[in-house]
Write an enzyme that holds these catalytic residues in place. Structure first.
Site, PDB file in Angstrom:
ATOM      1  N   SER A   1       7.275  19.348  14.269  1.00  0.00           N
ATOM      2  CA  SER A   1       8.415  20.218  13.977  1.00  0.00           C
ATOM      3  C   SER A   1       7.985  21.374  13.089  1.00  0.00           C
ATOM      4  O   SER A   1       7.525  21.170  11.961  1.00  0.00           O
ATOM      5  CB  SER A   1       9.512  19.430  13.270  1.00  0.00           C
ATOM      6  OG  SER A   1      10.502  20.316  12.787  1.00  0.00           O
TER       7      SER A   1
ATOM      8  N   HIS B   1       8.340  21.149  18.485  1.00  0.00           N
ATOM      9  CA  HIS B   1       9.765  20.975  18.198  1.00  0.00           C
ATOM     10  C   HIS B   1      10.268  22.138  17.350  1.00  0.00           C
ATOM     11  O   HIS B   1       9.707  22.433  16.294  1.00  0.00           O
ATOM     12  CB  HIS B   1       9.986  19.651  17.454  1.00  0.00           C
ATOM     13  CG  HIS B   1      11.419  19.237  17.368  1.00  0.00           C
ATOM     14  ND1 HIS B   1      12.101  18.667  18.424  1.00  0.00           N
ATOM     15  CD2 HIS B   1      12.310  19.319  16.353  1.00  0.00           C
ATOM     16  CE1 HIS B   1      13.341  18.399  18.054  1.00  0.00           C
ATOM     17  NE2 HIS B   1      13.501  18.783  16.808  1.00  0.00           N
TER      18      HIS B   1
ATOM     19  N   ASP C   1      13.571  23.623  15.472  1.00  0.00           N
ATOM     20  CA  ASP C   1      14.916  23.327  14.965  1.00  0.00           C
ATOM     21  C   ASP C   1      15.688  24.620  14.740  1.00  0.00           C
ATOM     22  O   ASP C   1      15.297  25.453  13.916  1.00  0.00           O
ATOM     23  CB  ASP C   1      14.822  22.561  13.646  1.00  0.00           C
ATOM     24  CG  ASP C   1      14.353  21.131  13.846  1.00  0.00           C
ATOM     25  OD1 ASP C   1      14.990  20.414  14.632  1.00  0.00           O
ATOM     26  OD2 ASP C   1      13.350  20.738  13.223  1.00  0.00           O
TER      27      ASP C   1
ATOM     28  N   MET D   1      19.195  25.962  13.426  1.00  0.00           N
ATOM     29  CA  MET D   1      20.374  25.564  12.651  1.00  0.00           C
ATOM     30  C   MET D   1      21.182  26.802  12.294  1.00  0.00           C
ATOM     31  O   MET D   1      20.614  27.850  11.980  1.00  0.00           O
ATOM     32  CB  MET D   1      19.959  24.833  11.376  1.00  0.00           C
ATOM     33  CG  MET D   1      19.017  23.666  11.585  1.00  0.00           C
ATOM     34  SD  MET D   1      18.690  22.809  10.029  1.00  0.00           S
ATOM     35  CE  MET D   1      17.236  21.853  10.460  1.00  0.00           C
TER      36      MET D   1
ATOM     37  N   HIS E   1      15.735  22.167  19.558  1.00  0.00           N
ATOM     38  CA  HIS E   1      16.819  21.293  19.089  1.00  0.00           C
ATOM     39  C   HIS E   1      17.889  22.177  18.440  1.00  0.00           C
ATOM     40  O   HIS E   1      17.700  22.695  17.349  1.00  0.00           O
ATOM     41  CB  HIS E   1      16.244  20.283  18.085  1.00  0.00           C
ATOM     42  CG  HIS E   1      17.254  19.352  17.501  1.00  0.00           C
ATOM     43  ND1 HIS E   1      16.970  18.553  16.416  1.00  0.00           N
ATOM     44  CD2 HIS E   1      18.550  19.085  17.833  1.00  0.00           C
ATOM     45  CE1 HIS E   1      18.036  17.832  16.119  1.00  0.00           C
ATOM     46  NE2 HIS E   1      19.007  18.144  16.948  1.00  0.00           N
TER      47      HIS E   1
ATOM     48  N   MET F   1      21.004  22.676  16.537  1.00  0.00           N
ATOM     49  CA  MET F   1      21.994  22.098  15.620  1.00  0.00           C
ATOM     50  C   MET F   1      22.992  23.205  15.298  1.00  0.00           C
ATOM     51  O   MET F   1      23.017  23.758  14.194  1.00  0.00           O
ATOM     52  CB  MET F   1      21.302  21.561  14.376  1.00  0.00           C
ATOM     53  CG  MET F   1      20.536  20.281  14.646  1.00  0.00           C
ATOM     54  SD  MET F   1      19.517  19.757  13.256  1.00  0.00           S
ATOM     55  CE  MET F   1      17.948  20.493  13.736  1.00  0.00           C
TER      56      MET F   1
ATOM     57  N   MET G   1      19.004  10.955  16.192  1.00  0.00           N
ATOM     58  CA  MET G   1      18.643  11.293  14.829  1.00  0.00           C
ATOM     59  C   MET G   1      18.445  10.011  14.016  1.00  0.00           C
ATOM     60  O   MET G   1      19.281   9.101  14.063  1.00  0.00           O
ATOM     61  CB  MET G   1      19.735  12.136  14.163  1.00  0.00           C
ATOM     62  CG  MET G   1      19.985  13.491  14.811  1.00  0.00           C
ATOM     63  SD  MET G   1      18.516  14.577  14.852  1.00  0.00           S
ATOM     64  CE  MET G   1      18.160  14.757  13.091  1.00  0.00           C
TER      65      MET G   1
ATOM     66  N   ASP H   1      14.089  11.643  15.738  1.00  0.00           N
ATOM     67  CA  ASP H   1      13.861  12.795  14.859  1.00  0.00           C
ATOM     68  C   ASP H   1      14.402  12.453  13.477  1.00  0.00           C
ATOM     69  O   ASP H   1      15.585  12.195  13.312  1.00  0.00           O
ATOM     70  CB  ASP H   1      14.602  14.013  15.434  1.00  0.00           C
ATOM     71  CG  ASP H   1      14.396  15.274  14.609  1.00  0.00           C
ATOM     72  OD1 ASP H   1      13.667  15.221  13.600  1.00  0.00           O
ATOM     73  OD2 ASP H   1      14.970  16.312  14.984  1.00  0.00           O
TER      74      ASP H   1
ATOM     75  N   GLY I   1      12.232  11.663   9.494  1.00  0.00           N
ATOM     76  CA  GLY I   1      11.444  10.714   8.714  1.00  0.00           C
ATOM     77  C   GLY I   1      10.366  10.000   9.504  1.00  0.00           C
ATOM     78  O   GLY I   1       9.884   8.937   9.102  1.00  0.00           O
TER      79      GLY I   1
END
Length: 226
Positions: free
Chosen positions: A11, A35, A37, A39, A68, A70, A139, A177, A179
């Site tokens: 990511s 990946h 993200d 947002m 991804h 969000m 998630m 996705d 941790g």
């Protein structure tokens, strides 16, 4: 049933944003997907990169982009990422009133379609929609910020999805996705995940490419029951 080889998707949320192209090249020969993200500070309380950055990065690497979203109103924005050359575009079930219609739009635009389920959303209502999708992103934290601690209880959703996928003989990647690191990826793989987003575990390592290879090896071992 043949279990597909695990996919590791670093990511770039955990990368150095001042040197994104270099950070992508650092994992080019090790990662399966990249990946990304996106947002919007509405659906989640954070604001990250958008379409112009994805378009610029697309020219800098051969890695397939796993985008991804969000964001609110994904029907408005998601097809643009497919048009920009994203391999897989995932949007959140919580943000879309007709996920199957958007999945069709994404596939028509040349991308694979992914459905994301956030931490507090039950998975059961969405299992029957899975034949319309290529990826199910579960998630293992609350969506919105990198660096959070993995929540093992959320693997129950992965197990439920794996049972459903296997019993229906669906071709679907189950992605996790949040941790994901050397101390958690084996649990996720044993639960049935076969695609793994890793941010800090890759970009916080001295050798990001080696970190990717190590994570993949751990996932392979866990998936095979070794």
């Amino acid at each position: 049933m043949i279990v597909p080889s695990p996919i590791v998707a670093p990511s770039i949320l955990a990368a150095d944003f001042a040197h994104l192209a270099d950070e992508v090249r650092a994992v080019e020969n090790a990662a399966d997907w990249l990946h990304v993200d996106v947002m919007d500070n509405h659906f989640v309380p954070n604001l990250t990169i958008g379409l112009p950055v994805v378009q610029s990065l697309r020219a800098a690497t051969q890695l397939p982009f796993d985008v991804h979203l969000m964001i609110e109103d994904p029907r408005r924005w998601a097809p643009g990422y497919a048009d920009a050359g994203a391999y897989n575009v995932t949007f959140h079930a919580e943000a879309c009133d007709d996920p199957v219609a958007l999945a069709k739009d994404l596939r028509s635009a040349g991308a694979k379609a992914g459905l994301a389920i956030d931490r507090d959303t039950p998975i059961e209502p969405y299992l029957e929609l899975l034949p319309s999708f290529d990826t199910l992103l579960i998630m293992t934290i609350k969506a919105g910020f990198g660096g959070q601690r993995f929540i093992p209880q959320l693997l129950d959703k992965v197990r439920a999805a794996r049972r459903h996928v296997d019993s229906g003989h669906l071709e679907l990647r189950i992605e996790v996705d949040g941790g994901i690191a050397a101390d958690t990826i084996e649990q996720a793989a044993a639960a049935g995940a076969d695609a793994f987003v890793a941010g800090t575990a890759v970009y916080g390592a001295a050798d990001p490419a080696e970190a990717v290879r190590r994570l993949r090896g751990l996932a392979e071992r866990a998936a095979s029951g070794a």
